[in-house]
Scaffold this active site. Sequence first.
Site, PDB file in Angstrom:
ATOM      1  N   SER A   1       0.794  -1.226   0.000  1.00 42.26           N
ATOM      2  CA  SER A   1       0.000   0.000   0.000  1.00 42.26           C
ATOM      3  C   SER A   1       0.835   1.288   0.000  1.00 42.26           C
ATOM      4  O   SER A   1       1.518   1.576  -0.955  1.00 42.26           O
ATOM      5  CB  SER A   1      -0.943  -0.063   1.194  1.00 42.26           C
TER       6      SER A   1
ATOM      7  N   ARG B   1       1.656   5.893  19.260  1.00 47.06           N
ATOM      8  CA  ARG B   1       1.282   4.478  19.095  1.00 47.06           C
ATOM      9  C   ARG B   1       2.250   3.808  18.123  1.00 47.06           C
ATOM     10  O   ARG B   1       2.799   4.472  17.240  1.00 47.06           O
ATOM     11  CB  ARG B   1      -0.163   4.330  18.594  1.00 47.06           C
TER      12      ARG B   1
HETATM   13  C1  G16 Z   1      -3.191   0.685   6.454  1.00 44.70           C
HETATM   14  C2  G16 Z   1      -4.531   0.455   7.121  1.00 44.70           C
HETATM   15  C3  G16 Z   1      -5.080   1.762   7.632  1.00 44.70           C
HETATM   16  C4  G16 Z   1      -4.061   2.425   8.556  1.00 44.70           C
HETATM   17  C5  G16 Z   1      -2.699   2.543   7.859  1.00 44.70           C
HETATM   18  C6  G16 Z   1      -1.601   3.004   8.790  1.00 44.70           C
HETATM   19  O1  G16 Z   1      -3.365   1.525   5.355  1.00 44.70           O
HETATM   20  O2  G16 Z   1      -5.395  -0.141   6.206  1.00 44.70           O
HETATM   21  O3  G16 Z   1      -6.271   1.497   8.307  1.00 44.70           O
HETATM   22  O4  G16 Z   1      -4.478   3.682   8.947  1.00 44.70           O
HETATM   23  O5  G16 Z   1      -2.303   1.277   7.362  1.00 44.70           O
HETATM   24  O6  G16 Z   1      -1.500   2.100   9.851  1.00 44.70           O
HETATM   25  P1  G16 Z   1      -0.374   2.193  10.939  1.00 44.70           P
HETATM   26  O7  G16 Z   1      -0.496   3.559  11.518  1.00 44.70           O
HETATM   27  O8  G16 Z   1      -0.672   1.110  11.910  1.00 44.70           O
HETATM   28  O9  G16 Z   1       0.951   2.046  10.227  1.00 44.70           O
HETATM   29  P2  G16 Z   1      -2.659   1.226   3.980  1.00 44.70           P
HETATM   30  O10 G16 Z   1      -3.234   2.226   3.056  1.00 44.70           O
HETATM   31  O11 G16 Z   1      -1.186   1.388   4.205  1.00 44.70           O
HETATM   32  O12 G16 Z   1      -3.046  -0.194   3.691  1.00 44.70           O
END
Ligand code: G16
Length: 542
Positions: free
Chosen positions: A65, A498
Amino acid sequence: MEQSYFRDVVNAEYNRKHDERIEYGTAGFRTKSDILEHVLYRMGLLAVLRSKAKRAAIGLMITASHNLEPDNGIKLVDPAGEMLEASWETIATNLANVQDNELISRLTHISTNENIDLLVPATVIIGRDTRRSSPILLNAALAGIRALYGNVTDLGLITTPQLHYVVVCTNTNGAYGNPTLQGYYSKLAAVFKSIRGAETNNGMYMNVLQLDAANGVGAIAAKEFQRSLEGVLNIRLFNDGSGNLNHMCGADYVKVQQALPLNIPSETNVRCVSIDGDADRVVYFYIDRANKFHLLDGDRIATLVAAYFKELLETSGLALQLGLVQTAYANGGSTNYISNVLRVPVACVPTGVKHLHKKALEFDIGIYFEANGHGTVIFKDIAKETIKNHAKNETLLAAQRVASAKLRDVIDLINETVGDALSDMLLVETILHAKGWNVIEWERSYNDLPNKQLKVRVKDRNLITTTNAERHCLTPVGLQEEIDKIVSKYSRGRSFVRPSGTEDIVRVYAECENSSDVGKLAMGVASLVYRLAGGVGPEPNL
Ligand code: G16
């Protein structure tokens, strides 16, 4: 039966090549692509078991992503197009980490524990993003699926939300739509055009949009819409795949840096949009006359959508319950506007669309968006039925009839399975067009509090634990008290930390009333994390 059923799974090509532990995180497994092959193989195996357990097709998406090109990852998609059930995330983590010689016994254990009938046929629908490592990882996953005799539908290059869409269409025998990419494009384009009608512009709304596709797989989908919507919505496409994936472009870059992505021309007051590497997130932005950058992120999209639905429900005379779900990253300005101006109930849950989706299911119409632009709208079946029947009611007044028909039609523009950057973009465009708004009028609804996000590298990010939807830090002991002391110095200050579930970092979020203070507040908290939670490498700085 079980032990012998698994006898072909041992495959030296996909043995573990390192001992690093890997977890199913916010959105599946995600790390450096060169240590993922055995994980992909094992997820191929697991997808077959999950398909047998649910007696339905399961999705497997190979993507990292928003992460940069060297990373990759994999996530499983459950039968209704939703994220993998939480209890199976643990199963997935355990399977990914067992030693090679324990693979058969672990699979046997899963199948016994989950009561899986191994004779049931399995189907796995698989797709991948444009990363260079994706074809190799695809082969590993395919080898896993085939080792357990699963049927495969390989969709090739596809956005994450498209894969979710095809999974739900397959499992509903086409009731949600045609289970093909063509089905996806024609469903969304047809409804977008029919809602818009002959008037392509309206009031201050102009049908021109600059789209930054992050050099990812979303560019392929964007080109399809560019072609099929020509003249209705004129999409100027940038970062269409020729540059580096997510590098100084894409929704994550634009949201975190609050800056123009590479290659987007800086034209005054022109509506611009960025999607991320697999097209499940979207943010809007523009540059004003004074060359100032303005961001309209997931919070703005959520409030725009909530206000639109509220108005349609009220005008049509429907008493359906509308609710909005956010995370701790939601700007205080947006939460205040939703609760006190829109008067729509708002809930806060931990990061990850899986959490938002689950909470949104509690409302008749649940709108959920992360500030980073990941979100959608979901409808209870009964709500859809009610809307459809209401729109047919011949005793309605003209205004009621128009509003009910709009509500009924707009449902088809929304990819309810998961956040979908392009479907969300078409929804925003539909609402702005209906209101006759340009981007400046959209932004006028409320003021964001100045905010800042930073990343801090630590030795072990899992030492940071949180509670209260990630707004309060439990460990390391004492860190929260220190954060509170700093925050108390700033008017309308708020900050939390976090561990990321997709990158090897700790995230710091800060907001406060005064824009000249917000950097100081974020830096103060980031330094605390660095000192109290085992920071490594250079000290954080703005
Ligand atoms: C993914 C999740 C999202 C999240 C993001 C960042 O997004 O699907 O819900 O907000 O990661 O997550 P973290 O803060 O835990 O790194 P994506 O677009 O990268 O798949």
